[in-house]
Structures are given as C-alpha cells and as structure tokens.
Design a protein around this motif. Structure first.
Motif, PDB file in Angstrom:
ATOM      1  N   PHE A 250     -15.337   1.619  -5.095  1.00  0.00           N
ATOM      2  CA  PHE A 250     -14.365   1.528  -4.017  1.00  0.00           C
ATOM      3  C   PHE A 250     -13.489   2.768  -3.924  1.00  0.00           C
ATOM      4  CE2 PHE A 250      -9.785   0.973  -3.474  1.00  0.00           C
ATOM      5  CZ  PHE A 250      -9.755   0.905  -2.101  1.00  0.00           C
ATOM      6  N   ALA A 251     -13.091   3.315  -5.079  1.00  0.00           N
ATOM      7  CA  ALA A 251     -12.068   4.367  -5.102  1.00  0.00           C
ATOM      8  C   ALA A 251     -12.354   5.494  -4.116  1.00  0.00           C
ATOM      9  CB  ALA A 251     -11.929   4.936  -6.508  1.00  0.00           C
TER      10      ALA A 251
ATOM     11  N   LEU B 259       0.869  -1.176   0.000  1.00  0.00           N
ATOM     12  CA  LEU B 259       0.000   0.000   0.000  1.00  0.00           C
ATOM     13  C   LEU B 259       0.901   1.220   0.000  1.00  0.00           C
ATOM     14  CD1 LEU B 259      -2.809   1.414   0.426  1.00  0.00           C
ATOM     15  CD2 LEU B 259      -2.395   1.170   2.883  1.00  0.00           C
ATOM     16  N   VAL B 260       0.816   2.044  -1.053  1.00  0.00           N
ATOM     17  CA  VAL B 260       1.801   3.116  -1.205  1.00  0.00           C
ATOM     18  C   VAL B 260       1.194   4.276  -1.983  1.00  0.00           C
ATOM     19  CG1 VAL B 260       2.727   2.036  -3.309  1.00  0.00           C
ATOM     20  CG2 VAL B 260       4.150   3.642  -2.019  1.00  0.00           C
ATOM     21  N   ALA B 261       1.698   5.473  -1.717  1.00  0.00           N
ATOM     22  CA  ALA B 261       1.256   6.658  -2.452  1.00  0.00           C
ATOM     23  C   ALA B 261       1.631   6.530  -3.921  1.00  0.00           C
ATOM     24  CB  ALA B 261       1.885   7.920  -1.857  1.00  0.00           C
TER      25      ALA B 261
ATOM     26  N   PRO C 189      -5.136  -0.602  -8.783  1.00  0.00           N
ATOM     27  CA  PRO C 189      -6.262  -0.169  -7.957  1.00  0.00           C
ATOM     28  C   PRO C 189      -5.851   1.016  -7.077  1.00  0.00           C
ATOM     29  CG  PRO C 189      -5.997  -2.547  -7.857  1.00  0.00           C
ATOM     30  CD  PRO C 189      -4.803  -2.027  -8.579  1.00  0.00           C
ATOM     31  N   THR C 190      -6.754   1.957  -6.902  1.00  0.00           N
ATOM     32  CA  THR C 190      -6.420   3.198  -6.206  1.00  0.00           C
ATOM     33  C   THR C 190      -7.438   3.516  -5.129  1.00  0.00           C
ATOM     34  OG1 THR C 190      -5.561   4.036  -8.316  1.00  0.00           O
ATOM     35  CG2 THR C 190      -5.785   5.619  -6.517  1.00  0.00           C
ATOM     36  N   ALA C 191      -6.932   3.804  -3.928  1.00  0.00           N
ATOM     37  CA  ALA C 191      -7.768   4.338  -2.851  1.00  0.00           C
ATOM     38  C   ALA C 191      -7.659   5.858  -2.910  1.00  0.00           C
ATOM     39  CB  ALA C 191      -7.296   3.823  -1.502  1.00  0.00           C
TER      40      ALA C 191
ATOM     41  N   VAL D   3       5.022  -9.877  -5.772  1.00  0.00           N
ATOM     42  CA  VAL D   3       4.017  -9.116  -5.020  1.00  0.00           C
ATOM     43  C   VAL D   3       2.832  -8.919  -5.962  1.00  0.00           C
ATOM     44  CG1 VAL D   3       3.521  -7.028  -3.702  1.00  0.00           C
ATOM     45  CG2 VAL D   3       5.855  -7.953  -3.746  1.00  0.00           C
ATOM     46  N   ASP D   4       1.845  -9.759  -5.824  1.00  0.00           N
ATOM     47  CA  ASP D   4       0.751  -9.764  -6.796  1.00  0.00           C
ATOM     48  C   ASP D   4      -0.171  -8.560  -6.672  1.00  0.00           C
ATOM     49  OD1 ASP D   4       1.575 -12.162  -7.904  1.00  0.00           O
ATOM     50  OD2 ASP D   4       0.465 -13.344  -6.429  1.00  0.00           O
ATOM     51  N   HIS D   5      -0.205  -7.947  -5.482  1.00  0.00           N
ATOM     52  CA  HIS D   5      -1.227  -6.926  -5.254  1.00  0.00           C
ATOM     53  C   HIS D   5      -0.601  -5.629  -4.738  1.00  0.00           C
ATOM     54  CE1 HIS D   5      -4.175  -9.966  -6.040  1.00  0.00           C
ATOM     55  NE2 HIS D   5      -3.603 -10.745  -5.137  1.00  0.00           N
ATOM     56  N   VAL D   6      -0.833  -4.565  -5.477  1.00  0.00           N
ATOM     57  CA  VAL D   6      -0.383  -3.228  -5.119  1.00  0.00           C
ATOM     58  C   VAL D   6      -1.607  -2.324  -5.087  1.00  0.00           C
ATOM     59  CG1 VAL D   6       1.090  -1.278  -5.730  1.00  0.00           C
ATOM     60  CG2 VAL D   6       1.847  -3.624  -6.227  1.00  0.00           C
ATOM     61  N   LEU D   7      -1.819  -1.654  -3.968  1.00  0.00           N
ATOM     62  CA  LEU D   7      -2.919  -0.711  -3.823  1.00  0.00           C
ATOM     63  C   LEU D   7      -2.314   0.672  -3.638  1.00  0.00           C
ATOM     64  CD1 LEU D   7      -6.015  -0.318  -3.585  1.00  0.00           C
ATOM     65  CD2 LEU D   7      -5.748  -0.594  -1.113  1.00  0.00           C
ATOM     66  N   LEU D   8      -2.687   1.590  -4.519  1.00  0.00           N
ATOM     67  CA  LEU D   8      -2.122   2.928  -4.479  1.00  0.00           C
ATOM     68  C   LEU D   8      -3.046   3.889  -3.734  1.00  0.00           C
ATOM     69  CD1 LEU D   8      -0.855   3.208  -8.171  1.00  0.00           C
ATOM     70  CD2 LEU D   8       0.396   2.425  -6.143  1.00  0.00           C
ATOM     71  N   GLU D   9      -2.471   4.918  -3.136  1.00  0.00           N
ATOM     72  CA  GLU D   9      -3.217   6.030  -2.553  1.00  0.00           C
ATOM     73  C   GLU D   9      -2.959   7.265  -3.407  1.00  0.00           C
ATOM     74  OE1 GLU D   9      -3.296   5.038   2.230  1.00  0.00           O
ATOM     75  OE2 GLU D   9      -1.797   6.416   1.449  1.00  0.00           O
ATOM     76  N   ALA D  10      -4.028   7.948  -3.783  1.00  0.00           N
ATOM     77  CA  ALA D  10      -3.872   9.135  -4.621  1.00  0.00           C
ATOM     78  C   ALA D  10      -5.126   9.987  -4.530  1.00  0.00           C
ATOM     79  CB  ALA D  10      -3.609   8.738  -6.076  1.00  0.00           C
ATOM     80  N   ARG D  11      -5.034  11.215  -5.050  1.00  0.00           N
ATOM     81  CA  ARG D  11      -6.198  12.105  -5.065  1.00  0.00           C
ATOM     82  C   ARG D  11      -7.210  11.681  -6.109  1.00  0.00           C
ATOM     83  NH1 ARG D  11      -4.649  18.210  -5.664  1.00  0.00           N
ATOM     84  NH2 ARG D  11      -6.928  18.285  -5.711  1.00  0.00           N
ATOM     85  N   ARG D  12      -6.718  10.988  -7.158  1.00  0.00           N
ATOM     86  CA  ARG D  12      -7.598  10.536  -8.244  1.00  0.00           C
ATOM     87  C   ARG D  12      -7.196   9.125  -8.645  1.00  0.00           C
ATOM     88  NH1 ARG D  12      -5.978  15.657  -9.201  1.00  0.00           N
ATOM     89  NH2 ARG D  12      -7.577  17.288  -9.226  1.00  0.00           N
ATOM     90  N   PRO D  13      -8.125   8.334  -9.195  1.00  0.00           N
ATOM     91  CA  PRO D  13      -7.778   6.970  -9.614  1.00  0.00           C
ATOM     92  C   PRO D  13      -6.627   6.949 -10.612  1.00  0.00           C
ATOM     93  CG  PRO D  13     -10.156   7.256  -9.590  1.00  0.00           C
ATOM     94  CD  PRO D  13      -9.565   8.623  -9.358  1.00  0.00           C
ATOM     95  N   VAL D  14      -5.765   5.953 -10.478  1.00  0.00           N
ATOM     96  CA  VAL D  14      -4.608   5.769 -11.353  1.00  0.00           C
ATOM     97  C   VAL D  14      -4.905   4.582 -12.269  1.00  0.00           C
ATOM     98  CG1 VAL D  14      -2.165   5.155 -11.397  1.00  0.00           C
ATOM     99  CG2 VAL D  14      -3.024   6.740  -9.663  1.00  0.00           C
TER     100      VAL D  14
END
Length: 335
Positions: free
Chosen positions: A321-322, A127-129, A161-163, A146-157
C-alpha cells in the motif's frame, strides 16, 4: 426584534409525511434493512425538502458511536494545482465510501498540541503529514478515541500506517529524462518563501541525479515573477553561460520562466529546454507545450481513500500500500 424561526426537527418531518421518526431516520440514512415502500420514501424526502430540514450531524454521530469524518489538517505549503486536484478527488473518493473530508484550517497546528485540536472534532480518522504528527501525537489521538491515523510522508514511518507521496521523485524523473535526452548543462529553479525547504529538496535531488552522471547544475534562486529571473536569463543570452536545459521546480514557475526566456529572445527548446512538474492544464495549451512530471492525483487519492476505508473496517493494509503513486512524465515540445 422578532424571534428566530424554529429549526425543523425530524418529528416535524414525520408529522408532515405521516410516518414515524424511525421511518424518517431509515430513509435519511438509506437504511435498506427495514422494508419501506418507494411511495413512503418519496413522501419523507418531499417533507424534508418542504421544511428545509437538515439532520443534526453531532447527534447522529452520538447515536452511531462514531463519526464519518476524515480530518485533514491544511498543508503548510501553499496549495498547488496538483495538491488542490488531489484534495478534490480525495473528497469524492471518501464521499463515495460514506465518509466526509473535513479540512482543518490551522496550517501551523502540529505535534501533541495539534493532535488535541484535531481530536476535538471526534473524527473517525486523521490524515496528516508525518512531520506534523510524531509518535506521541499519534498516541494522544488514539487515547482520545481516534483509532485510525494515516500519515503522509516520503518514506514509511514505523509508528503508523503511511501513504508514501514522494514530491521529490518528480524532480529525479525530470533530471533523468533531461540527461537521457543528451543535456549536459543543467539549471534548476529554487523558489524561496514558504516553499523554500521543499524547493531545496528538489534541487538536491536534481543535483544528485546529475552529479552521478558528472553533470553540473546551476542553482537559480527566484520567486514567481519574471523580474526575479531577469538576471539569470540575461546571463543566458551568452551561449557560453547558458544551460541547455532547466528544471523549473513546478509548472507555475516553468510558465513564468518561458515568458522570461521569450522576453530575452531565447527559444524553447532550441536554445533551452524546460521541464516542469504537476501537469498544470495551461502547460498543454502552450506552444510549445510544457514537458512535465507529476504524481497521478487520481491514483493517489483512490489509494488513500481505500486505505482509510480498510482501516475503519478493522482490516490490515496490504504490504504494497505504502507506494501510492509513481512519478510520471508527459513529453511535450518544451523538452
């Protein structure tokens, strides 16, 4: 020098409890697929406590074929009250799902080089910016297992997948609230240092909202000290130069501003209204209480933990989800 004491093993636990190592493993992993009596379970746990046995996480990971680690690189920005609360809740949410939050202490690691460092820990997910993990870094993590990377951002990337955790929306909400309350001369604190870029984003957001209503915004560059605010506050003694409301970037700066205003003999909210961000507990203890905007850390952490769990199960995230949290406002006496 005497030799270091031998570390107890699962075989030692099994011998003391009078059971097999398979039974020890089943008890410690809470595997309910094998019938184990409560009396046997208690014997194993008592032996674990008596010996001070701790399982080897690396070996367990190799046996299982993957880890339960969710790696989170330490943010570059200093940890605010809101961010610290979010991480504490995220840790609890992941633990409840059988996952372990690992905070990677290197604040500067990013890009492909950062991805290599994160992958060394063999996490189940990262989980990373988004600004620290471009597409090529995501590709490297996936190639490294690492099969799964979840990003944090102001807008979907588009490439992962983006939170969406929009730290600017709280400033927009504060500006809209002040305008709705009839304020027409605004000021905005803009801290420097490590948070300068983020502070400018919030200032730009306030300026945009106010500008659409034809309202000017005075920029006040500052640090987290009353001395850095002294010049601006001294000018505000003159009603002709005084804003009627200030957005203070966050609650910590709002608290310092309230003290500077009190030192100058200016009353809140009669002379100047003040709004912060983050819902810091001290804001509610003040008189007048501090009006604040915030992103709910419980809502955001639960959504992120649930998304990580879904990804690890091989499930697709829901389209909505985003948006992991909407900005909220707590109205108190300062505005």
């Amino acid at each position: 020098m005497s030799p270091a004491p031998r570390r107890p093993t699962s075989a030692d636990v099994a011998r003391l409890a009078g059971v097999s190592r398979t039974t020890v493993s089943s008890v410690l992993n809470d595997d309910r697929s094998r019938p184990i009596s409560e009396e046997t379970r208690h014997r194993v746990l008592d032996a674990v406590r008596e010996l001070g046995y701790t399982p080897n996480a690396s070996a367990r990971m190799l046996r299982a074929g993957r880890s339960n680690i969710v790696l989170f690189p330490m943010p570059r920005l200093p940890l605010s009250h809101a961010r610290t609360t979010y991480l504490e809740i995220l840790d609890r949410e992941l633990t409840a799902r059988g996952l372990t939050l690992l905070i990677h202490g290197d604040r500067e690691a990013s890009g492909v080089a950062g991805a290599r460092r994160w992958a060394e820990h063999r996490p189940a997910a990262v989980l990373v910016a988004a600004d620290r993990c471009p597409e090529e870094a995501v590709d490297l993590l996936r190639r490294a297992g690492v099969d799964h990377v979840l990003l944090e951002a102001r807008r979907p990337v588009p490439y992962a997948p983006t939170a969406v955790l929009d730290g600017v929306s709280v400033a927009e909400l504060a500006a809209r609230y002040l305008l709705e309350r009839g304020h027409r001369r605004l000021a905005c604190l803009v801290p420097g240092g490590d948070i300068a870029a983020f502070a400018r984003d919030r200032f730009d957001a306030v300026t945009k909202v106010a500008g659409d209503a034809g309202v000017p915004v005075q920029r006040v560059d500052c640090e987290l000290t009353t001395d850095s605010l002294a010049r601006a506050v001294d000018l505000w003694r003159d009603p002709a130069r005084r804003p009627d409301a200030v957005y203070a970037y966050n609650d910590e700066f709002a608290l310092v501003l309230l003290q500077a205003l009190a030192d100058a003999g200016l009353r809140v909210p009669r002379d100047i209204a003040v709004v912060g961000t983050d819902n810091h507990p001290l804001g509610a203890a003040l008189r007048p209480g501090l009006t604040t905007t915030y992103l709910d850390p419980v809502e955001g952490a639960a959504a992120v933990a649930s998304a990580i769990e879904q990804l690890l199960r091989g499930e697709d995230l829901s389209p909505d989800f985003a948006e992991t949290g909407r900005p909220r406002l707590i109205r108190r006496g300062s505005a």
